[in-house]
Write an enzyme that holds these catalytic residues in place. Structure first.
Site, PDB file in Angstrom:
ATOM      1  N   LYS A 136       0.530  -1.593  -0.280  1.00 45.04           N
ATOM      2  CA  LYS A 136       0.327  -0.082  -0.036  1.00 45.04           C
ATOM      3  C   LYS A 136       0.475   0.874  -0.077  1.00 45.04           C
ATOM      4  O   LYS A 136       0.690   2.485  -0.503  1.00 45.04           O
ATOM      5  CB  LYS A 136      -0.461  -0.079   1.464  1.00 45.04           C
ATOM      6  CG  LYS A 136      -1.799  -1.178   1.034  1.00 45.04           C
ATOM      7  CD  LYS A 136      -2.053  -1.195   2.649  1.00 45.04           C
ATOM      8  CE  LYS A 136      -2.713  -2.021   3.389  1.00 45.04           C
ATOM      9  NZ  LYS A 136      -3.217  -2.490   4.655  1.00 45.04           N
ATOM     10  N   ASP A 142       7.742   3.254  -2.977  1.00 43.86           N
ATOM     11  CA  ASP A 142       7.880   3.805  -1.527  1.00 43.86           C
ATOM     12  C   ASP A 142       9.822   3.961  -1.109  1.00 43.86           C
ATOM     13  O   ASP A 142      10.213   5.028  -1.744  1.00 43.86           O
ATOM     14  CB  ASP A 142       7.317   3.599  -1.327  1.00 43.86           C
ATOM     15  CG  ASP A 142       6.607   2.873  -0.403  1.00 43.86           C
ATOM     16  OD1 ASP A 142       7.625   1.306  -0.843  1.00 43.86           O
ATOM     17  OD2 ASP A 142       6.379   1.834   0.481  1.00 43.86           O
ATOM     18  N   ASP A 162      14.960  -0.729   0.440  1.00 47.32           N
ATOM     19  CA  ASP A 162      15.717  -1.228   1.746  1.00 47.32           C
ATOM     20  C   ASP A 162      16.936  -2.237   1.039  1.00 47.32           C
ATOM     21  O   ASP A 162      17.708  -1.456   0.415  1.00 47.32           O
ATOM     22  CB  ASP A 162      14.371  -1.713   2.592  1.00 47.32           C
ATOM     23  CG  ASP A 162      15.508  -2.218   3.849  1.00 47.32           C
ATOM     24  OD1 ASP A 162      16.685  -1.457   4.178  1.00 47.32           O
ATOM     25  OD2 ASP A 162      14.968  -2.741   5.445  1.00 47.32           O
ATOM     26  N   LYS A 178      17.092   3.885   0.765  1.00 45.69           N
ATOM     27  CA  LYS A 178      18.028   3.197   1.838  1.00 45.69           C
ATOM     28  C   LYS A 178      19.560   2.591   1.393  1.00 45.69           C
ATOM     29  O   LYS A 178      19.201   1.289   1.271  1.00 45.69           O
ATOM     30  CB  LYS A 178      17.410   2.416   3.217  1.00 45.69           C
ATOM     31  CG  LYS A 178      17.118   3.089   3.376  1.00 45.69           C
ATOM     32  CD  LYS A 178      16.669   2.254   5.029  1.00 45.69           C
ATOM     33  CE  LYS A 178      14.972   2.867   5.751  1.00 45.69           C
ATOM     34  NZ  LYS A 178      14.578   1.499   6.521  1.00 45.69           N
ATOM     35  N   PHE A 225      14.183   3.931  10.213  1.00 41.95           N
ATOM     36  CA  PHE A 225      13.046   3.044  10.399  1.00 41.95           C
ATOM     37  C   PHE A 225      12.854   4.917  10.155  1.00 41.95           C
ATOM     38  O   PHE A 225      12.393   5.771  10.907  1.00 41.95           O
ATOM     39  CB  PHE A 225      12.448   2.610  11.375  1.00 41.95           C
ATOM     40  CG  PHE A 225      10.973   1.934  11.311  1.00 41.95           C
ATOM     41  CD1 PHE A 225      11.691   0.708  10.203  1.00 41.95           C
ATOM     42  CD2 PHE A 225      10.285   2.409  11.334  1.00 41.95           C
ATOM     43  CE1 PHE A 225      10.164  -0.187   9.440  1.00 41.95           C
ATOM     44  CE2 PHE A 225       8.894   2.276  10.846  1.00 41.95           C
ATOM     45  CZ  PHE A 225       8.613   1.102  10.045  1.00 41.95           C
ATOM     46  N   VAL A 226      11.884   4.906   8.692  1.00 37.99           N
ATOM     47  CA  VAL A 226      11.136   6.432   8.866  1.00 37.99           C
ATOM     48  C   VAL A 226       9.449   5.566   8.537  1.00 37.99           C
ATOM     49  O   VAL A 226       9.249   4.676   8.193  1.00 37.99           O
ATOM     50  CB  VAL A 226      11.731   6.849   7.698  1.00 37.99           C
ATOM     51  CG1 VAL A 226      13.091   7.323   8.118  1.00 37.99           C
ATOM     52  CG2 VAL A 226      11.420   5.352   6.135  1.00 37.99           C
ATOM     53  N   ASP A 260       4.166   2.998   6.220  1.00 44.50           N
ATOM     54  CA  ASP A 260       3.490   3.386   8.182  1.00 44.50           C
ATOM     55  C   ASP A 260       4.260   2.237   8.846  1.00 44.50           C
ATOM     56  O   ASP A 260       5.724   1.482   8.527  1.00 44.50           O
ATOM     57  CB  ASP A 260       2.242   1.399   7.175  1.00 44.50           C
ATOM     58  CG  ASP A 260       2.684   0.697   7.723  1.00 44.50           C
ATOM     59  OD1 ASP A 260       3.652   0.288   6.546  1.00 44.50           O
ATOM     60  OD2 ASP A 260       2.436  -0.264   7.788  1.00 44.50           O
TER      61      ASP A 260
HETATM   62  P1  IMP Z   1      13.428  -4.745   1.411  1.00 44.64           P
HETATM   63  O1  IMP Z   1      12.524  -6.314   0.051  1.00 44.64           O
HETATM   64  O2  IMP Z   1      14.225  -5.054   1.776  1.00 44.64           O
HETATM   65  O3  IMP Z   1      14.224  -3.614  -0.331  1.00 44.64           O
HETATM   66  O4  IMP Z   1      11.941  -4.217   2.003  1.00 44.64           O
HETATM   67  C1  IMP Z   1      11.258  -3.464   1.277  1.00 44.64           C
HETATM   68  C2  IMP Z   1      10.030  -3.143   1.371  1.00 44.64           C
HETATM   69  O5  IMP Z   1      10.267  -2.395   3.480  1.00 44.64           O
HETATM   70  C3  IMP Z   1       9.435  -1.908   1.651  1.00 44.64           C
HETATM   71  O6  IMP Z   1       8.862  -2.359   0.091  1.00 44.64           O
HETATM   72  C4  IMP Z   1       8.570  -1.817   2.329  1.00 44.64           C
HETATM   73  O7  IMP Z   1       7.085  -1.896   2.980  1.00 44.64           O
HETATM   74  C5  IMP Z   1       9.344  -1.679   3.959  1.00 44.64           C
HETATM   75  N1  IMP Z   1      10.318  -0.847   4.982  1.00 44.64           N
HETATM   76  C6  IMP Z   1      11.397  -1.222   4.025  1.00 44.64           C
HETATM   77  N2  IMP Z   1      12.429   0.065   4.929  1.00 44.64           N
HETATM   78  C7  IMP Z   1      10.846   0.317   5.855  1.00 44.64           C
HETATM   79  C8  IMP Z   1      11.349   2.353   6.865  1.00 44.64           C
HETATM   80  O8  IMP Z   1      11.843   2.341   7.355  1.00 44.64           O
HETATM   81  N3  IMP Z   1      10.013   1.902   7.333  1.00 44.64           N
HETATM   82  C9  IMP Z   1       8.555   1.084   6.500  1.00 44.64           C
HETATM   83  N4  IMP Z   1       8.872   0.496   5.925  1.00 44.64           N
HETATM   84  C10 IMP Z   1       9.833   0.141   5.444  1.00 44.64           C
END
Ligand code: IMP
Length: 213
Positions: A59, A115, A118, A146, A167-168, A174
């Site tokens: 979302k 959005d 990470d 990030k 963490f944001v 959210d």
């Molecule tokens: P990745 O697979 O580690 O790149 O994670 C991506 C997903 O983790 C994003 O689409 C978010 O849903 C969630 N996420 C990662 N960091 C944050 C944060 O700081 N705040 C909120 N959601 C996050």
């Protein structure tokens, strides 16, 4: 291919005095709006005459997508996917599609609108799934990156902000489904406290809120 360099330091600099206790203001609403406008311009120039499909992952990316498309000056379509990750914080890289796109993307110019990226595992999986459907082109537009946390190599053609490893919340992001509707991006200073009490910052932002349930 990287069309946009990281934003100037001023766009990333916290203005902590404006944040409620326990939060640092990382990017205010004016800086967000300016950056989204610039990304929209870059997409407009890159996709003129190609009628791209902007694929948003539910979302968190919905606020970004809504602001982005309203600033784009070309024909474009939007579509949505819902996915869930397994493992701690999605760290396994195993992702399940909960809700698929409504349209066929074969031969289409696809832009994945994210959005936040990470580790990159979620996006890597998603890109593999979409590439297997043979789009004419496939690029990524991510608002927050990030990049220090990245564990897979990803090409983000359209990038908003490089942000630190914190963490944001806010602007679509959210914690426990709360705080998506904040119009700025905040970093949480005490994540353990927020995990214990997910609604701890609600009174700062929404003083009139009751329990909400
Ligand atoms: P990745 O697979 O580690 O790149 O994670 C991506 C997903 O983790 C994003 O689409 C978010 O849903 C969630 N996420 C990662 N960091 C944050 C944060 O700081 N705040 C909120 N959601 C996050």
């Amino acid at each position: 291919m990287t069309r946009s360099d990281p934003p100037p330091a001023s766009e990333e600099t916290p203005e902590e005095s404006d944040a409620p206790p326990g939060l640092d203001l990382l990017i205010d609403s004016a800086a967000l709006a300016a950056r989204v406008r610039r990304l929209a311009l870059e997409l407009t120039e890159a996709y003129e005459g190609r009628r791209p499909v902007l694929v948003s992952v539910l979302k968190g990316a919905t606020l970004f997508l809504a602001d982005l498309v309203r600033r784009m000056d070309i024909e474009c379509e939007v579509d949505f996917m819902s996915i869930s990750s397994f493992g701690s914080g999605g760290a396994s890289g195993i992702v399940r599609i909960e809700q698929d796109l409504s349209g066929n993307i074969e031969g289409r110019h696809v832009v994945v609108v994210e959005d936040i990226v990470d580790t990159g595992l979620t996006l890597q999986y998603l890109l593999r799934v979409l590439a297997a459907r043979h789009p004419a082109s496939l690029e990524v537009c991510a608002l927050f990156d990030k990049d220090v946390r990245r564990i897979v190599d990803l090409d983000i053609a359209f990038r908003g902000f490089s942000i630190p490893d914190r963490f944001v919340i806010g602007y679509g992001l959210d914690h426990d489904e709360l705080y998506r509707n904040l119009d700025a991006l905040y970093a949480v200073t005490d994540i353990e406290a927020l995990v214990q009490e997910p609604a701890r910052h609600v009174p700062s932002f929404f003083p009139a809120a009751g329990s909400g349930r």
